[in-house]
Design a protein around this motif. Structure first.
Motif, mmCIF file in Angstrom:
data_model
loop_
_atom_site.group_PDB
_atom_site.id
_atom_site.type_symbol
_atom_site.label_atom_id
_atom_site.label_comp_id
_atom_site.label_asym_id
_atom_site.label_seq_id
_atom_site.Cartn_x
_atom_site.Cartn_y
_atom_site.Cartn_z
ATOM 1 N N ARG A 2 -1.676 20.457 28.752
ATOM 2 C CA ARG A 2 -1.251 21.554 29.634
ATOM 3 C C ARG A 2 -1.991 21.491 30.968
ATOM 4 O O ARG A 2 -2.247 22.513 31.600
ATOM 5 N N LYS A 3 -2.286 20.272 31.402
ATOM 6 C CA LYS A 3 -3.094 20.097 32.612
ATOM 7 C C LYS A 3 -2.408 20.649 33.857
ATOM 8 O O LYS A 3 -3.025 21.363 34.660
ATOM 9 N N ALA A 4 -1.130 20.327 34.056
ATOM 10 C CA ALA A 4 -0.430 20.778 35.260
ATOM 11 C C ALA A 4 -0.318 22.301 35.301
ATOM 12 O O ALA A 4 -0.477 22.913 36.363
ATOM 13 N N LEU A 5 -0.063 22.926 34.157
ATOM 14 C CA LEU A 5 0.011 24.382 34.106
ATOM 15 C C LEU A 5 -1.352 24.998 34.414
ATOM 16 O O LEU A 5 -1.445 25.969 35.175
ATOM 17 N N ALA A 6 -2.414 24.430 33.810
ATOM 18 C CA ALA A 6 -3.768 24.938 34.063
ATOM 19 C C ALA A 6 -4.111 24.833 35.546
ATOM 20 O O ALA A 6 -4.665 25.769 36.136
ATOM 21 N N TYR A 7 -3.763 23.687 36.149
ATOM 22 C CA TYR A 7 -4.021 23.526 37.574
ATOM 23 C C TYR A 7 -3.147 24.466 38.409
ATOM 24 O O TYR A 7 -3.584 24.981 39.446
ATOM 25 N N GLY A 8 -1.917 24.680 37.973
ATOM 26 C CA GLY A 8 -1.040 25.606 38.689
ATOM 27 C C GLY A 8 -1.626 27.005 38.738
ATOM 28 O O GLY A 8 -1.623 27.658 39.783
ATOM 29 N N ILE A 9 -2.160 27.469 37.595
ATOM 30 C CA ILE A 9 -2.780 28.796 37.545
ATOM 31 C C ILE A 9 -4.050 28.820 38.391
ATOM 32 O O ILE A 9 -4.276 29.747 39.176
ATOM 33 N N GLY B 49 5.099 28.686 43.565
ATOM 34 C CA GLY B 49 5.129 27.227 43.610
ATOM 35 C C GLY B 49 4.072 26.601 42.732
ATOM 36 O O GLY B 49 4.336 25.629 42.009
ATOM 37 N N ASN B 50 2.846 27.141 42.782
ATOM 38 C CA ASN B 50 1.755 26.642 41.938
ATOM 39 C C ASN B 50 2.121 26.651 40.462
ATOM 40 O O ASN B 50 2.062 25.619 39.773
ATOM 41 N N VAL B 51 2.488 27.833 39.971
ATOM 42 C CA VAL B 51 2.682 28.010 38.532
ATOM 43 C C VAL B 51 3.982 27.373 38.051
ATOM 44 O O VAL B 51 4.006 26.693 37.022
ATOM 45 N N SER B 52 5.095 27.575 38.792
ATOM 46 C CA SER B 52 6.376 27.045 38.327
ATOM 47 C C SER B 52 6.384 25.518 38.337
ATOM 48 O O SER B 52 6.870 24.888 37.389
ATOM 49 N N PHE B 53 5.857 24.894 39.390
ATOM 50 C CA PHE B 53 5.811 23.434 39.426
ATOM 51 C C PHE B 53 4.847 22.895 38.381
ATOM 52 O O PHE B 53 5.089 21.842 37.781
ATOM 53 N N GLY B 54 3.734 23.625 38.175
ATOM 54 C CA GLY B 54 2.808 23.215 37.126
ATOM 55 C C GLY B 54 3.455 23.246 35.753
ATOM 56 O O GLY B 54 3.320 22.304 34.968
ATOM 57 N N TRP B 55 4.183 24.327 35.471
ATOM 58 C CA TRP B 55 4.862 24.450 34.178
ATOM 59 C C TRP B 55 5.949 23.386 34.027
ATOM 60 O O TRP B 55 6.063 22.749 32.981
ATOM 61 N N LEU B 56 6.750 23.181 35.079
ATOM 62 C CA LEU B 56 7.851 22.221 35.010
ATOM 63 C C LEU B 56 7.356 20.790 34.784
ATOM 64 O O LEU B 56 7.911 20.050 33.967
ATOM 65 N N THR B 57 6.305 20.401 35.500
ATOM 66 C CA THR B 57 5.835 19.013 35.394
ATOM 67 C C THR B 57 5.030 18.753 34.131
ATOM 68 O O THR B 57 4.646 17.621 33.870
ATOM 69 N N ASP B 58 4.763 19.809 33.351
ATOM 70 C CA ASP B 58 4.179 19.619 32.019
ATOM 71 C C ASP B 58 5.262 19.382 30.966
ATOM 72 O O ASP B 58 4.946 19.008 29.833
ATOM 73 N N ARG B 59 6.527 19.623 31.316
ATOM 74 C CA ARG B 59 7.618 19.396 30.363
ATOM 75 C C ARG B 59 7.765 17.896 30.117
ATOM 76 O O ARG B 59 7.518 17.066 30.998
ATOM 77 N N ARG B 60 8.206 17.557 28.938
ATOM 78 C CA ARG B 60 8.283 16.151 28.533
ATOM 79 C C ARG B 60 9.177 15.319 29.447
ATOM 80 O O ARG B 60 8.861 14.172 29.758
ATOM 81 N N PHE B 61 10.278 15.903 29.922
ATOM 82 C CA PHE B 61 11.228 15.119 30.726
ATOM 83 C C PHE B 61 10.719 14.868 32.147
ATOM 84 O O PHE B 61 11.266 14.036 32.864
ATOM 85 N N LEU B 62 9.676 15.595 32.572
ATOM 86 C CA LEU B 62 9.133 15.385 33.919
ATOM 87 C C LEU B 62 7.696 14.868 33.918
ATOM 88 O O LEU B 62 7.182 14.491 34.972
ATOM 89 N N ASP C 185 4.403 24.231 49.540
ATOM 90 C CA ASP C 185 2.965 24.029 49.719
ATOM 91 C C ASP C 185 2.244 24.266 48.401
ATOM 92 O O ASP C 185 1.385 23.469 47.992
ATOM 93 N N GLY C 186 2.591 25.353 47.719
ATOM 94 C CA GLY C 186 1.982 25.623 46.420
ATOM 95 C C GLY C 186 2.297 24.548 45.401
ATOM 96 O O GLY C 186 1.451 24.190 44.574
ATOM 97 N N ALA C 187 3.507 23.994 45.471
ATOM 98 C CA ALA C 187 3.925 22.962 44.519
ATOM 99 C C ALA C 187 3.083 21.704 44.653
ATOM 100 O O ALA C 187 2.535 21.189 43.670
ATOM 101 N N TYR C 188 2.960 21.173 45.880
ATOM 102 C CA TYR C 188 2.227 19.911 46.005
ATOM 103 C C TYR C 188 0.717 20.107 45.868
ATOM 104 O O TYR C 188 0.009 19.213 45.375
ATOM 105 N N VAL C 189 0.194 21.275 46.267
ATOM 106 C CA VAL C 189 -1.243 21.531 46.112
ATOM 107 C C VAL C 189 -1.630 21.519 44.631
ATOM 108 O O VAL C 189 -2.670 20.977 44.257
ATOM 109 N N ALA C 190 -0.787 22.118 43.784
ATOM 110 C CA ALA C 190 -1.071 22.122 42.344
ATOM 111 C C ALA C 190 -1.018 20.725 41.748
ATOM 112 O O ALA C 190 -1.708 20.434 40.764
#
Length: 408
Positions: free
Chosen positions: A140-147, A303-316, A358-363
Motif C-alpha cells: 500500500r505504498k502509493a496510498l500511504a504516500y498519497g495520504i 490528486g494525492n489520495v486518488s492517484f495513490g489509491w489508483l496506482t496501488d491497484r493491480r492493473f496499474l 500537481d498532487g498526483a505527480y507529487v505523490a
C-alpha cells in the motif's frame, strides 16, 4: 551489551507505519504548505520594501532552493545519526528562521532568515520523513504516500486564508511570528519517526562483512538509528558504505528519472509564487486570491489520495512511471491556458486542474523513485532527487518575474 533489534522480513504495511504516515503528513504541512503560503506575503513585502516582482520573488526561490539543495544533508543526518534527531533539529532551525524574519528590515535580511535558515531546517525534515514511509509500506505504498503527501494540499487549503487573516490582523511581522511557533511542531513529528530494520537493509550489512572479513562480526544484529547502512560505517568501511549508499547513481533508470525531475522542477514552482499576485493584477480581491490557493490546496489532496489509491491497484501497479508522466504532462498543459484566464470564475478551473495533477505527480515521486532504487537507498535517492530541484526552484520564479515585468 549489544541491544537486540527486531528484524522485519518485509515492511509491515500498517501498525506503527500509520503513525509514520501521520508524522510525514504533518511534516509536509509544516514544510511544503508553509513554503507555498509564503507567496501570500509577496504583495506585502513588495509594498513594504518598495521592490519589484523579480527581487521579491527571490525570497520564495531561496527558501525552495535551500530546502532542495540541502536535501542530501538531511538524508546524511538521517542515515548516519538519527532520523528523529535530524527532523527535530530541522524544526528548531526552521522555526528560528521564521521568528527572526518577523524582525526584517530589508529584503536581504529575509533572503538569509526566511530563505536560507528556514530552508535549511525544512531540508533536514522533508526527505527523511518521506523515506521513512517507504520503509514501512510496500503493498500500500502509493496510498500511504498519497495520504502523507496530501499534507501539502490540506495545509495550503487551511493555512492560505488563515495566513491572509493573520496578515490583516497582526501585519506580516505578526503572521511570520505565529508561523514560526506553528512550524516548531516539526519537533513533535520527529519524535514519531521510530526506526525499523528490514531484511533487505541487512543484506547490505552482510555484503559489507564479506567485503571486510577482518572486521569483527557480532552474532547479534546491532541497533540502527534510522538506516542500517550506518550500522558499521566507521573509518575503514566508511568509503565502502558511501559507495553502496549511492550506487543507484549509476543505474540508467535512475539517470533518466533524474533528468525528468530536473525539467519538471523548472515549471512547477512559478504558479505557486505568482498565482496570488497574478489574480490581484487582473482585479481579483485579496480574499478571492487567497481562496484560489485554498482551492488549489484541497484539489491537491484529491490528486494525492486518488492517484495513490489508483496506482496501488493491480492493473496499474506496474505502470506507475507512465501514470507519473501523464500527470506531469497534463499539469504543464493546464499552465499554458493561464495567460487568457483573467477573472476569478476562470481562474477557479485552473486551480482545480493544476492542483489535481500537481498532487498526483507529487505523490508518485517517492513511489517511482523507490521502485527504481529500492527501499534501502530511498532516503539517499530522495536527497539527490530533491537536490536536483534546487537550481530550478531558485531561478524559475525570478525569471518568470522578469518575463512578467517585460510584458506588462
Amino acid at each position: 551489551m549489544t541491544k537486540k533489534t527486531i528484524l522485519h522480513t518485509a515492511p509491515p504495511d500498517g501498525g506503527w507505519g500509520w503513525m509514520i504516515v501521520i508524522g510525514c503528513f504533518l511534516v509536509t504541512v509544516c514544510t511544503r504548505a508553509v513554503t507555498r503560503c509564503i507567496s501570500i506575503f509577496f504583495v506585502e513585502f513588495q509594498v513594504y520594501f518598495g521592490q519589484d516582482y523579480s527581487r521579491t520573488a527571490w525570497i520564495h526561490s531561496i527558501v525552495d532552493c535551500a530546502t532542495m539543495l540541502c536535501a542530501p544533508l538531511g538524508s546524511y543526518v538521517s542515515n548516519h545519526v538519527s532520523c528523529q534527531v535530524g527532523i527535530m533539529l530541522g524544526g528548531l532551525l526552521a522555526s528560528t528562521g521564521l521568528v527572526l524574519s518577523s524582525f526584517a528590515t530589508s529584503l536581504e535580511y529575509l533572503y538569509l532568515t526566511l530563505g536560507v535558515l528556514t530552508g535549511l531546517g525544512f531540508a533536514l525534515c522533508y526527505s527523511p520523513a518521506i523515506a521513512m514511509v517507504g520503509k514501512y509500506f510496500d503493498k500500500r505504498k502509493a496510498l500511504a504516500y498519497g495520504i502523507a503527501m496530501s499534507g501539502s494540499g490540506i495545509g495550503t487549503f487551511i493555512l492560505a486564508p488563515v495566513v491572509q487573516l493573520l496578515i490583516e490582523q497582526f501585519s506580516w511581522r505578526g503572521a511570520l511570528l505565529i508561523l514560526g511557533g506553528f512550524v516548531s511542531n516539526l519537533c513533535v513529528c520527529g519524535a514519531l519517526m521510530r526506526p525499523i530494520n528490514l531484511k533487505e537493509d541487512f543484506a547490505h550489512y552482510s555484503l559489507k562483512q564479506e567485503h571486510n572479513p577482518n572486521e569483527p562480526n557480532e552474532s547479534t544484529i546491532p541497533s540502527s538509528k534510522c538506516s542500517p547502512l550506518s550500522l558499521d560505517c566507521t573509518h575503514k568501511s566508511l568509503c565502502y558504505c558511501s559507495q553502496k549508499e549511492y550506487s543507484f547513481l549509476l543505474k540508467p533508470d535512475f539517470i533518466i528519472l533524474a533528468i525528468s525531475f530536473l525539467f519538471l522542477a523548472y515549471g512547477c514552482s512559478p504558479p505557486f509564487v505568482y498565482l496570488v499576485p497574478y489574480a490581484l493584477s487582473v482585479g481579483v480581491s485579496h480574499q478571492q486570491a487567497a481562496f484560489l490557493m485554498s482551492i488549489l490546496g484541497v484539489i491537491d489532496i484529491v490528486g494525492n489520495v486518488s492517484f495513490g489509491w489508483l496506482t496501488d491497484r493491480r492493473f496499474l501497479k506496474n505502470h506507475r512511471y507512465a501514470c507519473y508522466l501523464i500527470a506531469v504532462g497534463l499539469d504543464g498543459l493546464s499552465c499554458l491556458f493561464l495567460p487568457i484566464l483573467r477573472c476569478f470564475e476562470l481562474l477557479v478551473p485552473f486551480s482545480v486542474t493544476f492542483g489535481y495533477f500537481d498532487g498526483a505527480y507529487v505523490a508518485l515521486i517517492p513511489v517511482v523513485t523507490g521502485d527504481v532504487v529500492g527501499t534501502t537507498s530511498l532516503s539517499s535517492a530522495l536527497g539527490v532527487v530533491f537536490f536536483l530541484h534546487a537550481v530550478p526552484y531558485l531561478v524559475s520564479p525570478p525569471i518568470s518575474g522578469m518575463l512578467a515585468s517585460s510584458f506588462t
